[in-house]
Design a protein around this motif. Structure first.
Motif, PDB file in Angstrom:
ATOM      1  N   ALA A  22      -5.484   2.233 -52.749  1.00  0.00           N
ATOM      2  CA  ALA A  22      -6.218   1.641 -51.617  1.00  0.00           C
ATOM      3  C   ALA A  22      -6.591   2.705 -50.585  1.00  0.00           C
ATOM      4  N   MET A  24      -6.114   3.678 -47.568  1.00  0.00           N
ATOM      5  CA  MET A  24      -5.273   3.474 -46.386  1.00  0.00           C
ATOM      6  C   MET A  24      -5.618   4.521 -45.326  1.00  0.00           C
ATOM      7  N   ILE A  27      -3.733   7.775 -44.188  1.00  0.00           N
ATOM      8  CA  ILE A  27      -2.617   7.977 -45.126  1.00  0.00           C
ATOM      9  C   ILE A  27      -3.117   8.419 -46.502  1.00  0.00           C
ATOM     10  N   GLN A 133     -13.872  -5.701 -49.907  1.00  0.00           N
ATOM     11  CA  GLN A 133     -12.563  -6.369 -49.932  1.00  0.00           C
ATOM     12  C   GLN A 133     -12.669  -7.680 -49.163  1.00  0.00           C
ATOM     13  N   GLN A 154      -8.142  -9.722 -51.964  1.00  0.00           N
ATOM     14  CA  GLN A 154      -6.890  -9.332 -51.304  1.00  0.00           C
ATOM     15  C   GLN A 154      -6.065 -10.571 -50.958  1.00  0.00           C
ATOM     16  N   ASP A 157      -0.047 -11.245 -49.460  1.00  0.00           N
ATOM     17  CA  ASP A 157       1.129 -10.373 -49.548  1.00  0.00           C
ATOM     18  C   ASP A 157       0.812  -8.926 -49.186  1.00  0.00           C
ATOM     19  N   ALA A 158      -0.472  -8.600 -49.109  1.00  0.00           N
ATOM     20  CA  ALA A 158      -0.897  -7.204 -48.932  1.00  0.00           C
ATOM     21  C   ALA A 158      -0.285  -6.564 -47.686  1.00  0.00           C
ATOM     22  N   GLY A 159       0.017  -5.287 -47.800  1.00  0.00           N
ATOM     23  CA  GLY A 159       0.428  -4.520 -46.634  1.00  0.00           C
ATOM     24  C   GLY A 159      -0.784  -4.137 -45.805  1.00  0.00           C
ATOM     25  N   GLY A 160      -0.551  -3.828 -44.529  1.00  0.00           N
ATOM     26  CA  GLY A 160      -1.662  -3.462 -43.650  1.00  0.00           C
ATOM     27  C   GLY A 160      -2.499  -4.680 -43.294  1.00  0.00           C
ATOM     28  N   ALA A 201      -5.732  -7.271 -55.215  1.00  0.00           N
ATOM     29  CA  ALA A 201      -4.905  -6.452 -54.309  1.00  0.00           C
ATOM     30  C   ALA A 201      -3.935  -7.363 -53.571  1.00  0.00           C
ATOM     31  N   GLY A 203       0.500  -7.350 -53.258  1.00  0.00           N
ATOM     32  CA  GLY A 203       1.710  -7.796 -53.940  1.00  0.00           C
ATOM     33  C   GLY A 203       1.900  -7.190 -55.319  1.00  0.00           C
ATOM     34  N   ILE A 204       1.161  -6.138 -55.620  1.00  0.00           N
ATOM     35  CA  ILE A 204       1.301  -5.491 -56.936  1.00  0.00           C
ATOM     36  C   ILE A 204       1.834  -4.072 -56.702  1.00  0.00           C
ATOM     37  N   GLY A 224      -1.565  -0.530 -52.500  1.00  0.00           N
ATOM     38  CA  GLY A 224      -1.448   0.255 -51.271  1.00  0.00           C
ATOM     39  C   GLY A 224       0.003   0.636 -51.043  1.00  0.00           C
ATOM     40  N   THR A 225       0.843  -0.386 -50.878  1.00  0.00           N
ATOM     41  CA  THR A 225       2.250  -0.146 -50.539  1.00  0.00           C
ATOM     42  C   THR A 225       2.910   0.800 -51.546  1.00  0.00           C
ATOM     43  N   LEU A 228       2.395   4.354 -50.767  1.00  0.00           N
ATOM     44  CA  LEU A 228       3.027   4.919 -49.559  1.00  0.00           C
ATOM     45  C   LEU A 228       4.206   5.809 -49.954  1.00  0.00           C
ATOM     46  N   TYR A 239       8.870   7.039 -42.044  1.00  0.00           N
ATOM     47  CA  TYR A 239       8.079   5.929 -42.594  1.00  0.00           C
ATOM     48  C   TYR A 239       8.398   5.787 -44.085  1.00  0.00           C
TER      49      TYR A 239
HETATM   50  C1  FMN Z   1      -0.324   1.308 -44.734  1.00  0.00           C
HETATM   51  C2  FMN Z   1      -1.539   0.568 -45.196  1.00  0.00           C
HETATM   52  C3  FMN Z   1      -2.765   0.901 -44.651  1.00  0.00           C
HETATM   53  C4  FMN Z   1      -3.926   0.233 -45.071  1.00  0.00           C
HETATM   54  N1  FMN Z   1      -5.132   0.598 -44.548  1.00  0.00           N
HETATM   55  C5  FMN Z   1      -6.254   0.022 -45.017  1.00  0.00           C
HETATM   56  C6  FMN Z   1      -7.527   0.482 -44.578  1.00  0.00           C
HETATM   57  O1  FMN Z   1      -7.634   1.408 -43.776  1.00  0.00           O
HETATM   58  N2  FMN Z   1      -8.640  -0.115 -45.074  1.00  0.00           N
HETATM   59  C7  FMN Z   1      -8.555  -1.137 -45.993  1.00  0.00           C
HETATM   60  O2  FMN Z   1      -9.594  -1.629 -46.431  1.00  0.00           O
HETATM   61  N3  FMN Z   1      -7.355  -1.603 -46.412  1.00  0.00           N
HETATM   62  C8  FMN Z   1      -6.212  -1.041 -45.964  1.00  0.00           C
HETATM   63  N4  FMN Z   1      -5.005  -1.482 -46.411  1.00  0.00           N
HETATM   64  C9  FMN Z   1      -4.944  -2.643 -47.323  1.00  0.00           C
HETATM   65  C10 FMN Z   1      -5.187  -2.201 -48.749  1.00  0.00           C
HETATM   66  O3  FMN Z   1      -6.567  -1.984 -48.921  1.00  0.00           O
HETATM   67  C11 FMN Z   1      -4.744  -3.235 -49.804  1.00  0.00           C
HETATM   68  O4  FMN Z   1      -5.423  -4.443 -49.643  1.00  0.00           O
HETATM   69  C12 FMN Z   1      -3.263  -3.525 -49.803  1.00  0.00           C
HETATM   70  O5  FMN Z   1      -2.498  -2.364 -49.616  1.00  0.00           O
HETATM   71  C13 FMN Z   1      -2.862  -4.184 -51.109  1.00  0.00           C
HETATM   72  O6  FMN Z   1      -1.606  -4.738 -51.032  1.00  0.00           O
HETATM   73  P1  FMN Z   1      -0.226  -3.966 -51.326  1.00  0.00           P
HETATM   74  O7  FMN Z   1       0.051  -3.218 -50.067  1.00  0.00           O
HETATM   75  O8  FMN Z   1       0.721  -5.064 -51.601  1.00  0.00           O
HETATM   76  O9  FMN Z   1      -0.457  -3.057 -52.481  1.00  0.00           O
HETATM   77  C14 FMN Z   1      -3.831  -0.812 -46.031  1.00  0.00           C
HETATM   78  C15 FMN Z   1      -2.588  -1.121 -46.587  1.00  0.00           C
HETATM   79  C16 FMN Z   1      -1.449  -0.432 -46.194  1.00  0.00           C
HETATM   80  C17 FMN Z   1      -0.127  -0.782 -46.827  1.00  0.00           C
END
Ligand code: FMN
Length: 359
Positions: A22, A24, A27, A133, A154, A157-160, A201, A203-204, A224-225, A228, A239
């Motif tokens: 993703a 992020m 990051i 997204q 999305q 459960d997604a982070g961010g 996206a 929760g995976i 995404g998560t 990290l 972090y």
């Molecule tokens: C720390 C973090 C930062 C994120 N930043 C963005 C971002 O800048 N732009 C964006 O479209 N999605 C961002 N996302 C969401 C991701 O695109 C994605 O939907 C999400 O991480 C998927 O879920 P997961 O965290 O369970 O894998 C971010 C997610 C995280 C965890």
């Protein structure tokens, strides 16, 4: 042409099922994006709302890719934007110059702005694919106005950041796919009116989740998560340690606006908030601590370095509810390969069960 074939035509270096890192913000930079693509996935640079470093990030990606085996007419990485705050006029010349294989749009302020981003990108670099997204069936329907090449679905459960009110991918993905396919009937393959390719996206983080998402009808997954806790994530040790430590994410992460408020990240619409690990800032906000005092304590915590993270810490730890499945820091390339091969194995063994009439 089926969706897997379309993916392989558009992104010739990938292996399937497609694993995507993703975009992020701050990051996921050039090294993560490049490592993911070199492993047969598709990596994104998270450009977010501020494009100040985008030219140098793209230059780094280009030089990191110079000796790779990837042969592609486009730059084999994508760029992700948070559209309500991103700067179209500074971005378009960079898209024209670097020709990324994909751009990822998220949270535009208006349908007209999404239209402008899409049209100008397609004009500047016709081979750059448009990914959007979305977090609901309604958003998916709206996105069809610009004929996206890919819809990233999305779940909550997604982070961010994501929609404050949402559904998990198990219900959201099939409903979005059914709705979109009904709205794009009999479109000529290759035409703009053809239904987009779908990815999941939220929760995976490992092979079982990826396999489950594929069963819902997507052609690949975004994580995404999980990334990290990769060697290439541009985050502090505090972090990263917290991502490895946190478990039982349904209980220990929360969707809230509190962390944005403390960090001074203004500009997100009311419809959106972000999921992060519960810490002292959130607990104190719930307990009635004033915004002013909470912000002051956050500022003090910023000066403490890595100890500012953790249950009793105050530093924001955006992460998804899948955080409990992230147990070690790995190279991004290894994550891609492990999840891709593992998902294939899960599906193979399920198919074997069915074949042998064990169910
Ligand atoms: C720390 C973090 C930062 C994120 N930043 C963005 C971002 O800048 N732009 C964006 O479209 N999605 C961002 N996302 C969401 C991701 O695109 C994605 O939907 C999400 O991480 C998927 O879920 P997961 O965290 O369970 O894998 C971010 C997610 C995280 C965890």
């Amino acid at each position: 042409m089926d969706d897997i074939k379309r993916l392989k035509v558009h992104y010739p270096w990938i292996q399937t099922p497609l694993i995507v890192s993703a975009p992020m913000r701050l990051i996921a930079l050039a090294d993560m994006a490049v490592e993911v693509s070199k492993a047969g996935g598709l990596g994104f640079i998270g450009s977010g709302t501020n494009q100040t470093n985008l030219a140098s990030d793209l230059q780094s990606a280009q030089s990191l890719l110079r000796d790779s085996d990837i042969h592609s007419s486009t730059l084999p990485i994508g760029i992700g934007f948070i559209n309500w705050g991103a700067h179209l006029s500074t971005t378009i010349p960079l898209i024209q110059q670097y020709k990324p294989c994909a751009v990822w749009f998220f949270a535009p302020s208006t349908p007209a702005s999404l239209q402008a981003w899409t049209e100008q990108t397609r004009h500047a670099s016709p081979d750059t694919k448009i990914w959007i997204q979305i977090g609901s069936v309604a958003e998916a329907k709206d996105a069809l106005a610009v004929h996206p090449d890919v819809l990233v679905i999305q779940g909550t459960d997604a982070g961010g950041h994501g929609l404050a009110q949402g559904a998990g991918i198990t219900s959201l993905v099939p409903e979005v796919i059914d709705t979109v396919r009904t709205m794009c009937p009999n479109a000529k393959p290759g035409s703009l009116a053809q239904a987009p390719i779908f990815l999941a996206a939220g929760g995976i983080a490992e092979s079982r989740g990826a396999a489950a998402a594929l069963c819902l009808g997507v052609s690949g997954v975004v994580m995404g998560t999980r990334f990290l806790a990769s060697n290439e994530a541009n985050i502090t040790r505090g972090y990263r340690d917290e991502i490895i430590r946190a478990a039982d994410g349904g209980q220990t992460t929360v969707r809230t606006k509190v962390y944005d408020i403390l960090r001074g990240t203004t500009g997100w619409a009311e419809s959106h908030n972000a999921r992060g690990v519960v810490n002292r800032s959130f607990v104190d906000a719930q307990g009635g601590l004033s915004e002013t005092d909470n912000k002051r304590l956050y500022k003090v915590e910023e000066g403490k370095g890595d100890v500012g993270w953790g249950v009793e810490g105050r530093m924001t730890t955006y992460a998804g509810s899948v955080v409990g499945l992230v147990k070690e820091v790995r190279a991004s390339a290894d994550i891609v390969i492990e999840v891709r091969e593992g998902a294939r194995e899960v599906l193979r063994s399920l198919a074997e069960h069915v074949d042998k009439s064990r169910w």
